[in-house]
Write an enzyme that holds these catalytic residues in place. Structure first.
Site, PDB file in Angstrom:
ATOM      1  N   ASN A  61     -35.618  23.954   5.670  1.00 55.59           N
ATOM      2  CA  ASN A  61     -34.545  23.994   4.475  1.00 55.59           C
ATOM      3  C   ASN A  61     -35.265  22.833   3.635  1.00 55.59           C
ATOM      4  O   ASN A  61     -35.623  21.798   3.967  1.00 55.59           O
ATOM      5  CB  ASN A  61     -33.360  23.735   5.084  1.00 55.59           C
ATOM      6  CG  ASN A  61     -32.879  24.949   5.384  1.00 55.59           C
ATOM      7  OD1 ASN A  61     -31.866  25.795   4.959  1.00 55.59           O
ATOM      8  ND2 ASN A  61     -32.709  25.055   6.718  1.00 55.59           N
ATOM      9  N   HIS A 115     -35.190  26.388   0.245  1.00 53.29           N
ATOM     10  CA  HIS A 115     -35.978  26.144   1.333  1.00 53.29           C
ATOM     11  C   HIS A 115     -37.356  25.544   0.581  1.00 53.29           C
ATOM     12  O   HIS A 115     -37.616  25.778  -0.584  1.00 53.29           O
ATOM     13  CB  HIS A 115     -36.628  27.482   2.170  1.00 53.29           C
ATOM     14  CG  HIS A 115     -35.496  27.866   3.403  1.00 53.29           C
ATOM     15  ND1 HIS A 115     -35.686  27.611   4.456  1.00 53.29           N
ATOM     16  CD2 HIS A 115     -34.136  28.142   3.335  1.00 53.29           C
ATOM     17  CE1 HIS A 115     -34.715  27.957   5.418  1.00 53.29           C
ATOM     18  NE2 HIS A 115     -33.416  28.282   4.383  1.00 53.29           N
ATOM     19  N   HIS A 151     -29.018  27.547  -1.881  1.00 50.12           N
ATOM     20  CA  HIS A 151     -29.471  27.293  -0.660  1.00 50.12           C
ATOM     21  C   HIS A 151     -30.964  27.439  -0.751  1.00 50.12           C
ATOM     22  O   HIS A 151     -31.625  28.344  -1.035  1.00 50.12           O
ATOM     23  CB  HIS A 151     -28.943  28.126   0.369  1.00 50.12           C
ATOM     24  CG  HIS A 151     -29.316  28.077   1.853  1.00 50.12           C
ATOM     25  ND1 HIS A 151     -28.930  27.756   2.850  1.00 50.12           N
ATOM     26  CD2 HIS A 151     -30.512  28.591   2.386  1.00 50.12           C
ATOM     27  CE1 HIS A 151     -29.493  27.741   3.874  1.00 50.12           C
ATOM     28  NE2 HIS A 151     -30.473  28.264   3.641  1.00 50.12           N
ATOM     29  N   ARG A 159     -26.817  24.977  11.951  1.00 46.12           N
ATOM     30  CA  ARG A 159     -26.912  26.281  12.052  1.00 46.12           C
ATOM     31  C   ARG A 159     -28.452  26.949  11.661  1.00 46.12           C
ATOM     32  O   ARG A 159     -29.182  27.192  12.449  1.00 46.12           O
ATOM     33  CB  ARG A 159     -25.893  26.929  11.243  1.00 46.12           C
ATOM     34  CG  ARG A 159     -25.497  28.599  11.364  1.00 46.12           C
ATOM     35  CD  ARG A 159     -26.626  29.558  10.718  1.00 46.12           C
ATOM     36  NE  ARG A 159     -26.553  29.330   9.105  1.00 46.12           N
ATOM     37  CZ  ARG A 159     -27.449  29.729   8.503  1.00 46.12           C
ATOM     38  NH1 ARG A 159     -28.649  30.647   9.078  1.00 46.12           N
ATOM     39  NH2 ARG A 159     -27.441  29.502   7.302  1.00 46.12           N
ATOM     40  N   ASP A 160     -28.727  26.900  10.338  1.00 46.14           N
ATOM     41  CA  ASP A 160     -30.098  27.174   9.868  1.00 46.14           C
ATOM     42  C   ASP A 160     -31.192  26.567  10.625  1.00 46.14           C
ATOM     43  O   ASP A 160     -32.213  27.030  10.926  1.00 46.14           O
ATOM     44  CB  ASP A 160     -30.016  26.887   8.502  1.00 46.14           C
ATOM     45  CG  ASP A 160     -31.012  27.867   7.658  1.00 46.14           C
ATOM     46  OD1 ASP A 160     -31.968  28.172   8.458  1.00 46.14           O
ATOM     47  OD2 ASP A 160     -31.027  28.068   6.529  1.00 46.14           O
ATOM     48  N   CYS A 166     -36.466  30.927   9.050  1.00 46.52           N
ATOM     49  CA  CYS A 166     -35.687  31.877   9.231  1.00 46.52           C
ATOM     50  C   CYS A 166     -36.436  32.837  10.189  1.00 46.52           C
ATOM     51  O   CYS A 166     -37.834  33.276  10.012  1.00 46.52           O
ATOM     52  CB  CYS A 166     -35.407  32.846   7.961  1.00 46.52           C
ATOM     53  SG  CYS A 166     -34.498  34.441   8.342  1.00 46.52           S
TER      54      CYS A 166
HETATM   55 ZN    ZN Z   1     -31.842  28.809   4.989  1.00 40.33          ZN
END
Ligand code: ZN
Length: 309
Positions: A255, A215, A213, A17-18, A246
């Site tokens: 990430n 980065h 979460h 996803r990310d 992002c």
């Molecule tokens: Zn992220």
């Protein structure tokens, strides 16, 4: 009482996803499903496999329903998706996911750029998603995680006051989030800040604070993960090869690298349930399916060194 560092942690993979939503190319569905299978085979037990958002905004994830259908065939895997609003959550529940991550940004500027809503409107969306979940048949009621974005600062807004983060975390729990994770969306947090904010948010919402979460924009993702672990955090999002960023937060880079997190926790004697060699081997699927995409990570490079005789 101070929290103890956990002896076992959950590494939750968010690359599909990310990571993919920021990739230069769109990964074909067949490669995604092969990748997800390889990650699960390496021992990852929770994977965020896509998001239910407008396909014209994130074309990379337009095939999320198909990817979810595949992921649900993998025994024991917790299948998560991101959904920012009730429309997305309806699709997620219909698809049969186990978990929905609802992003709520602490930064007003990022909230508007990322999901077109204010933080308060995102909290209301979370409340609507909780109502949808509670109204679903008992067998298809996913867990709801609130992802508190830009909790450590924002490249659009600048400083994000800790009071705002604490207040929004409490509002997310009151609106029905089963758990809340703190996101360093732009990767500008530092370990002292992580420790302070984890303590402050936990004092407000207790066990509802589940994970972080992170980065790696400033090279501090592992240091921040270690700081959070020392404060008792047991769930860490990562992305294989550090894919990600992002699209709606300028300057954000990849990430936390999943395999580097796993490597660090194994060195600390902390169980992850993950086979590091098999995890690193899964990078080959990325290299093949996303030609030219930068693959990050120190553990993979270290493993590739010839062993001195
Ligand atoms: Zn992220």
């Amino acid at each position: 009482m101070a929290a103890m560092p956990p002896v076992r942690v959950l590494i939750s993979e968010v690359g599909p996803r990310d990571g993919l939503q920021n990739a230069h190319a769109i990964m074909p569905t067949a490669a995604k499903t092969r990748w997800i299978s390889a990650l699960a085979a390496a021992g990852l037990s929770e994977i965020e496999v896509g998001s239910f958002v407008r396909a014209d905004r994130v074309p990379h994830l337009a095939d999320t329903a198909e990817v979810v259908a595949h992921a649900l065939t993998i025994p024991g895997l917790t299948v998560a998706v991101l959904a920012p609003n009730a429309r997305g959550a309806e699709r997620a529940i219909a698809a049969g996911v186990h978990k929905i991550t609802v992003p709520v940004s602490a930064s007003r500027a990022h909230a508007l750029a990322n999901v077109g809503m204010t933080p308060e409107q995102s909290v209301e969306a979370l409340r609507a998603i909780r109502a949808l979940r509670d109204a679903a048949p008992e067998r298809s009621r996913p867990a709801i995680e609130g992802g508190l974005s830009t909790a450590f600062g924002c490249t659009l807004q600048g400083v994000v006051p800790e009071d705002d983060v604490v207040r929004i975390a409490a509002a997310m729990v009151a609106a029905g989030a089963d758990e809340v994770g703190l996101s360093d969306t732009t990767g500008i947090g530092n370990p002292a800040q992580v420790k302070r904010l984890v303590r402050r948010v936990r004092a407000e919402i207790g066990h509802h604070l589940s994970g972080v979460h992170l980065h790696d924009t400033r090279g501090l993702a592992l240091a921040n993960a270690f700081a959070a672990w020392e404060e008792g955090i047991g769930t860490f999002d990562g992305s294989l090869a550090g894919l990600g960023g992002c699209p709606f937060a300028p300057g954000a880079s990849g990430n936390a690298v999943t395999e580097d997190l796993v490597s660090m926790f194994h060195d600390l004697g902390v169980e992850t349930g993950i086979d590091l060699d098999r995890l690193i081997a899964a990078r080959a699927i990325l290299a093949e399916a996303l030609p030219g995409e930068a693959l990050h990570g120190a553990a993979a490079k270290w493993r590739a060194q010839p062993v001195a005789a």
